[in-house]
Design a protein around this motif. Sequence first.
Motif, PDB file in Angstrom:
ATOM      1  N   ALA A 125      70.388 -27.565  34.959  1.00 45.76           N
ATOM      2  CA  ALA A 125      72.029 -27.221  35.040  1.00 45.76           C
ATOM      3  C   ALA A 125      72.067 -25.569  34.796  1.00 45.76           C
ATOM      4  O   ALA A 125      73.166 -25.059  35.306  1.00 45.76           O
ATOM      5  CB  ALA A 125      72.553 -28.013  34.237  1.00 45.76           C
ATOM      6  N   ARG A 126      71.024 -24.990  33.973  1.00 49.49           N
ATOM      7  CA  ARG A 126      71.286 -23.473  33.770  1.00 49.49           C
ATOM      8  C   ARG A 126      70.816 -22.526  34.850  1.00 49.49           C
ATOM      9  O   ARG A 126      70.578 -21.565  34.823  1.00 49.49           O
ATOM     10  CB  ARG A 126      70.671 -23.214  32.437  1.00 49.49           C
ATOM     11  CG  ARG A 126      71.427 -23.519  31.302  1.00 49.49           C
ATOM     12  CD  ARG A 126      70.877 -23.011  29.986  1.00 49.49           C
ATOM     13  NE  ARG A 126      71.565 -23.451  28.935  1.00 49.49           N
ATOM     14  CZ  ARG A 126      72.236 -22.361  28.289  1.00 49.49           C
ATOM     15  NH1 ARG A 126      72.284 -21.447  28.684  1.00 49.49           N
ATOM     16  NH2 ARG A 126      72.995 -22.791  27.144  1.00 49.49           N
ATOM     17  N   ALA A 130      73.212 -31.666  30.030  1.00 42.00           N
ATOM     18  CA  ALA A 130      73.965 -31.507  31.384  1.00 42.00           C
ATOM     19  C   ALA A 130      74.783 -32.731  31.768  1.00 42.00           C
ATOM     20  O   ALA A 130      74.376 -33.801  31.098  1.00 42.00           O
ATOM     21  CB  ALA A 130      73.199 -31.135  32.220  1.00 42.00           C
ATOM     22  N   GLU A 131      76.022 -32.431  32.256  1.00 42.59           N
ATOM     23  CA  GLU A 131      76.876 -33.585  32.629  1.00 42.59           C
ATOM     24  C   GLU A 131      76.264 -34.311  33.611  1.00 42.59           C
ATOM     25  O   GLU A 131      76.571 -35.558  33.811  1.00 42.59           O
ATOM     26  CB  GLU A 131      78.256 -33.123  32.676  1.00 42.59           C
ATOM     27  CG  GLU A 131      78.821 -32.394  31.656  1.00 42.59           C
ATOM     28  CD  GLU A 131      80.268 -32.213  31.923  1.00 42.59           C
ATOM     29  OE1 GLU A 131      80.935 -32.470  32.971  1.00 42.59           O
ATOM     30  OE2 GLU A 131      80.666 -31.645  31.075  1.00 42.59           O
ATOM     31  N   THR A 132      75.329 -33.788  34.433  1.00 42.65           N
ATOM     32  CA  THR A 132      74.657 -34.374  35.644  1.00 42.65           C
ATOM     33  C   THR A 132      73.175 -34.686  35.629  1.00 42.65           C
ATOM     34  O   THR A 132      72.500 -34.068  34.709  1.00 42.65           O
ATOM     35  CB  THR A 132      74.863 -33.426  36.711  1.00 42.65           C
ATOM     36  OG1 THR A 132      76.364 -33.186  37.045  1.00 42.65           O
ATOM     37  CG2 THR A 132      74.348 -34.253  38.197  1.00 42.65           C
ATOM     38  N   ASN A 157      67.119 -31.832  32.484  1.00 44.19           N
ATOM     39  CA  ASN A 157      68.247 -31.703  33.101  1.00 44.19           C
ATOM     40  C   ASN A 157      69.191 -30.414  32.681  1.00 44.19           C
ATOM     41  O   ASN A 157      69.845 -29.905  33.555  1.00 44.19           O
ATOM     42  CB  ASN A 157      69.233 -33.009  32.905  1.00 44.19           C
ATOM     43  CG  ASN A 157      68.626 -34.217  33.977  1.00 44.19           C
ATOM     44  OD1 ASN A 157      68.874 -34.146  34.922  1.00 44.19           O
ATOM     45  ND2 ASN A 157      67.787 -35.086  33.306  1.00 44.19           N
ATOM     46  N   GLY A 158      69.164 -30.313  31.258  1.00 45.07           N
ATOM     47  CA  GLY A 158      69.920 -28.916  30.862  1.00 45.07           C
ATOM     48  C   GLY A 158      69.196 -27.780  31.301  1.00 45.07           C
ATOM     49  O   GLY A 158      70.024 -26.665  31.695  1.00 45.07           O
ATOM     50  N   TYR A 196      69.809 -34.875  37.306  1.00 44.58           N
ATOM     51  CA  TYR A 196      69.322 -34.331  38.539  1.00 44.58           C
ATOM     52  C   TYR A 196      68.068 -35.203  38.983  1.00 44.58           C
ATOM     53  O   TYR A 196      67.344 -35.612  38.124  1.00 44.58           O
ATOM     54  CB  TYR A 196      68.784 -32.748  38.207  1.00 44.58           C
ATOM     55  CG  TYR A 196      70.185 -31.922  38.251  1.00 44.58           C
ATOM     56  CD1 TYR A 196      70.865 -31.371  39.039  1.00 44.58           C
ATOM     57  CD2 TYR A 196      70.805 -31.729  36.814  1.00 44.58           C
ATOM     58  CE1 TYR A 196      72.011 -30.532  38.716  1.00 44.58           C
ATOM     59  CE2 TYR A 196      71.577 -30.961  36.477  1.00 44.58           C
ATOM     60  CZ  TYR A 196      72.357 -30.333  37.709  1.00 44.58           C
ATOM     61  OH  TYR A 196      73.520 -29.588  37.309  1.00 44.58           O
TER      62      TYR A 196
END
Length: 482
Positions: free
Chosen positions: A48-49, A129-131, A44-45, A133
């Motif tokens: 997010a990037r 990540a805050e989200t 996820n991180g 995915y």
Amino acid sequence: MNLTVPQLLRDRAAADPDGVALIVHGSAPLTYLQWHQRATVIANGLVARGVSRGDRVGLVFGNADWADYAAAFCGVLAAGAVAVPLSDRLAPADLRFMLEHCGASGAVHAAGLDAPGVGWSATPDELRAETSYEIADPAPGDLAQILYTSGTTGRPKGVSATHANLAYGCGAKRRPFAHSRHLVHAFPIGTNAGQAMLINALDAHPAVVTLPRFTPGRFATLIESYRAGTVFLVPAMAIELLNAGIGDRHDLSSVLLLGSAAAPLPSAVAEALTAAFPNATITNYYTSTEAAPAQTVMMFDPERPGSVGRAIAGGRVRIATADGHPLPPGETGEVWMRSPAAPRSYYGDPDSSTFRDGWVRMGDLGRIDAEGYLYLVDREGDVVKSGAYKVSTIHVEEAVYQHPAVVEAAAFGVPHPVLGTVVAVAMATKVPLAPEELRVFLKDRLAPHELPAHVTTLDALPRNNGGKVDKRALRASMERVP
């Protein structure tokens, strides 16, 4: 059964959430559920990037960081990207070359390391990540890994492997090495052998145990304390263990399988290992980064000294000419292997002559006997052409290892004004051994043209990150000698 690496981890975490997958000695064990959870966070991180499907991501870690590396590797693959495993011991120039060659968008690296300097970089803990995915699973045919060769014969090459290649043979009901609760190894990150141990941690029965830094005493203590049933090492480590006398100071009776990989295991070393590991079957594995998972396996047999065994698990091996035309048993030619899995290739060089119709040119010369056992003659580039003769450095090394004072040895060619090239030997010894004394010992074991014209003694032989002797460095040092 076509699987992907994220699917392997997800299935294992569901079936055995509290089972221990990986132990780096001195650190907390990593369970399958923890591994899956950490990989998901990293995936996820990465998304997010801005990492997207097919992007290459460098992974720069040291051997103390195996748990973080394992989570990062599976996180990259779960994001649909391609993992590029790299050792923290690489020279900065080599690291930069590899990241630029594969077009890496960025790199994940161990805490405390300098950022690699190509694209973005982050530690595993920084990839949050805050989200959450929705990430589509990769397909078995998608590219999963680019692994760089050791570069012993030139510039390192990136070897591409799909998920189907990495996961070949995994997911069976009977898991590999079922005789063991623990499998101990000391292979470094960024090598084909190290990657094989990562897949074992995902799929095999035992917990995979390693240590931050190999020393003979620490490795033997690790085996003894975990009562390991399976051990993997490279010949250089085996030589160090024997030289340290670990069989006299440690109880290694739990080991039932001792596997050696990355280079041929000299017969004298294999025989000595049978005494140090009294209950172990000593096994030599022969493959390459390009050919994996194809391999030959040889259980040490004094009646077949020098053999690296027969092809197993659906793989094939043959002796052929440079253009791939098969040769009959007993004839010497080039070694070719065929993988039962989806084949690998060189990244950015799909037309390389190394890969042909599913077969892989190994870069070795060898022969196969009537029963299918493979014998290596030499690396194609290491054969010494001395006058009218061709000399196998492997054959010379086997003879040198028979001297009781020799700890390790390497044979290679150096220039000669008349013969073109002659044999040189570099060795490390337990006690002083004069060059003439070695030649007298070898006189009945080698032909005159095989006897070393130059002998030098070193404290230790130079080796690359994969544990292979660096013969280019030995040749260069010998050529500088007046």
